[in-house]
Design a protein around this motif. Structure first.
Motif, short mmCIF file in Angstrom:
data_model
loop_
_atom_site.label_atom_id
_atom_site.label_comp_id
_atom_site.label_asym_id
_atom_site.label_seq_id
_atom_site.Cartn_x
_atom_site.Cartn_y
_atom_site.Cartn_z
N GLY A 178 1.06 -1.31 0.06
CA GLY A 178 0.06 0.00 0.06
C GLY A 178 0.70 1.27 0.07
O GLY A 178 2.01 1.31 -0.46
N SER A 179 0.22 2.21 0.57
CA SER A 179 0.96 3.52 0.65
C SER A 179 2.21 3.58 1.56
O SER A 179 2.06 3.23 2.79
N ALA A 180 3.37 4.03 1.24
CA ALA A 180 4.63 4.10 2.11
C ALA A 180 5.02 5.31 2.13
O ALA A 180 5.01 6.18 1.00
N CYS A 181 6.34 5.44 2.76
CA CYS A 181 7.20 6.64 2.58
C CYS A 181 8.03 6.25 1.69
O CYS A 181 8.83 5.63 1.58
N CYS A 182 7.89 7.24 0.62
CA CYS A 182 8.61 7.22 -0.90
C CYS A 182 9.64 8.04 -0.84
O CYS A 182 9.70 9.16 -0.51
N SER A 183 10.95 7.27 -0.84
CA SER A 183 12.11 8.15 -0.47
C SER A 183 13.10 7.59 -1.63
O SER A 183 13.18 6.61 -2.10
N TYR A 184 13.91 8.56 -2.23
CA TYR A 184 15.11 8.14 -3.13
C TYR A 184 15.95 7.07 -2.59
O TYR A 184 16.56 6.34 -3.50
N ARG A 185 16.13 7.23 -1.25
CA ARG A 185 16.97 5.96 -0.66
C ARG A 185 16.48 4.61 -0.88
O ARG A 185 17.03 3.61 -0.61
N ARG A 186 15.14 4.57 -0.88
CA ARG A 186 14.22 3.36 -1.05
C ARG A 186 14.29 2.91 -2.51
O ARG A 186 14.22 1.74 -2.81
N VAL A 187 14.60 3.76 -3.59
CA VAL A 187 14.49 3.29 -4.90
C VAL A 187 15.93 3.27 -5.34
O VAL A 187 16.21 2.25 -6.19
N PHE A 188 16.66 4.07 -4.98
CA PHE A 188 18.22 3.90 -5.52
C PHE A 188 19.19 3.50 -4.22
O PHE A 188 19.42 4.33 -3.34
N PRO A 189 19.68 2.31 -4.44
CA PRO A 189 20.73 1.98 -3.39
C PRO A 189 21.86 2.96 -3.50
O PRO A 189 22.13 3.61 -4.81
N ASN A 190 22.70 3.02 -2.46
CA ASN A 190 23.83 3.93 -2.65
C ASN A 190 25.00 3.63 -3.91
O ASN A 190 25.44 4.43 -4.45
N ALA A 191 25.08 2.21 -4.02
CA ALA A 191 25.88 1.70 -5.06
C ALA A 191 25.53 2.19 -6.66
O ALA A 191 26.17 2.37 -7.44
N PHE A 192 23.99 2.45 -6.56
CA PHE A 192 23.38 2.56 -7.94
C PHE A 192 23.93 4.33 -8.40
O PHE A 192 24.17 4.52 -9.07
N ILE A 193 23.81 4.97 -6.97
CA ILE A 193 24.01 6.37 -6.99
C ILE A 193 25.43 6.86 -7.42
O ILE A 193 25.73 7.55 -8.34
N TYR A 194 26.29 5.98 -6.77
CA TYR A 194 27.71 6.11 -6.83
C TYR A 194 28.08 5.63 -8.56
O TYR A 194 29.02 6.33 -9.04
N LEU A 195 27.63 4.51 -8.87
CA LEU A 195 27.77 4.16 -10.30
C LEU A 195 27.22 5.29 -11.24
O LEU A 195 28.15 5.26 -12.25
N GLU A 196 26.11 5.90 -10.98
CA GLU A 196 25.52 6.80 -11.91
C GLU A 196 26.48 8.35 -11.94
O GLU A 196 26.80 8.68 -12.95
N VAL A 197 26.83 8.76 -10.61
CA VAL A 197 27.44 9.98 -10.75
C VAL A 197 28.99 9.71 -11.15
O VAL A 197 29.36 10.66 -11.82
#
Length: 341
Positions: A178-197
């Motif tokens: 159901g509805s939940a706390c939607c945060s970029y931390r829940r969608v993008f893992p740290n490794a995903f962010i580091y790899l993209e940046v």
């Protein structure tokens, strides 16, 4: 009372985002439409290099559409799993597609100057659909990885996400279903962010800067050869007026490129490194500052294709003529009204 104050704080942050991004987004969309129309109206511009630039303009226009939604990723909102993934994956895909198209356009123009003999035999000219596939499909695949399971949606201790969010939700709404706390931390893992940046975005920006700097270096060498040839033909040792005009023109070009880099790339680079540093340290920073830096950084980067397009008179001539016609009609209408009075 706490829920009311948190909801008001989130609403004020959303209003700040829309206040900054809506005018900028509208300007980017309209400017891109004007340049696209200018290229479409001129049959002489219907060639492969301008088709690449059209692809960049379309990607830039899509980035302008997604611009108000990109800073919203930094806010914690009450969304379902599918809605949260769409709100994060789709804007990220448009941003990466814009970046890939920008690199492709710079590479195509770089080869035209650095290696003109090989220019017409480029693979991207021989197989234009493949080039479009390269600049649109990899960004889509990478941005979609969270939708295929590379995410933190089922991570532990997500109740603290809701408790510490700008929008405080009841514990019953902090579940996975159901509805939940939607945060970029829940969608993008740290490794995903580091790899993209550091694996995609930063190398792409450095590649663009390197190609631009090499083009200026080549241009400077060609300018010296022209001046040397001109002096040998003129049999004089003093710089002529034509040489001075060429040097002045080159200086203006260097200044324009430098100012464009400072105004369009530096704000985003600053925001990217600061936000990544706070992500590594796992500390929060002022959300208003983050919103302003995110809006201005991404918005300034989206202006780069417009600078390239508006600098070409062939692209802007149809829009300029239309503006002149509308202005003349408005003046004639005003003059007729004044005469009638």
């Amino acid at each position: 009372m706490m829920d009311h104050n948190s909801s008001y704080a989130l609403l004020s942050k959303e209003q700040l985002i829309y206040t900054i991004t809506i005018p900028l987004s509208t300007s980017i969309i309209l400017a891109n439409l004007a340049i696209i129309w200018g290229i479409s109206c001129n049959r002489e511009l219907h060639n492969t290099p301008n088709y690449f630039f059209l692809s960049l303009l379309v990607a830039d226009m899509c980035t302008g559409v997604a611009l108000p939604f990109i800073p919203l990723m930094g806010l914690n909102r009450e969304l379902s799993l599918n809605s949260c993934l769409v709100a994060h994956v789709f804007p990220n895909f448009l941003f990466l597609a814009f970046l890939f198209n920008l690199v492709m356009v710079h590479y195509e123009r770089y080869i035209c100057i650095a290696d003109p003999l090989r220019y017409n035999n480029l693979w991207m000219h021989r197989n234009f659909p493949l080039a479009l596939f390269v600049v649109w499909t990899p960004p889509l695949l990478y941005a979609s990885l969270p939708a295929f399971g590379w995410n933190n949606w089922t991570g532990p201790d997500w109740n603290s996400c809701c408790e510490n969010a700008e929008l405080l939700l009841p514990p019953s709404q902090c579940s996975v279903n159901g509805s939940a706390c939607c945060s970029y931390r829940r969608v993008f893992p740290n490794a995903f962010i580091y790899l993209e940046v550091y694996g995609i975005v930063l190398p792409a920006i450095l590649t663009i800067a390197g190609m631009t700097g090499h083009v200026l270096f080549i241009t400077r060498g060609q300018l010296k050869d022209i001046c040397r040839l001109h002096r040998s033909l003129g049999r004089g040792g003093q710089a002529s007026d034509q040489e001075q005009r060429l040097n002045l023109r080159y200086t203006r070009c260097v200044v324009a490129v430098s100012l464009t880099f400072l105004a369009c790339w530096v704000p985003y680079l600053i925001y990217m490194h600061i936000s990544t540093a706070f992500l590594i340290s796992d500390t929060k920073w002022n959300s208003t500052t983050a919103i302003v830096m995110s809006c201005t950084g991404i918005g300034s980067m989206a202006v780069v294709p417009l600078v390239l397009g508006l600098a070409n008179r062939q692209y802007t001539e149809p829009a300029y003529k239309l503006f002149q016609k509308l202005r003349d009609r408005w003046r004639r209408a005003r003059e007729s009204e004044d005469t009638a009075l």
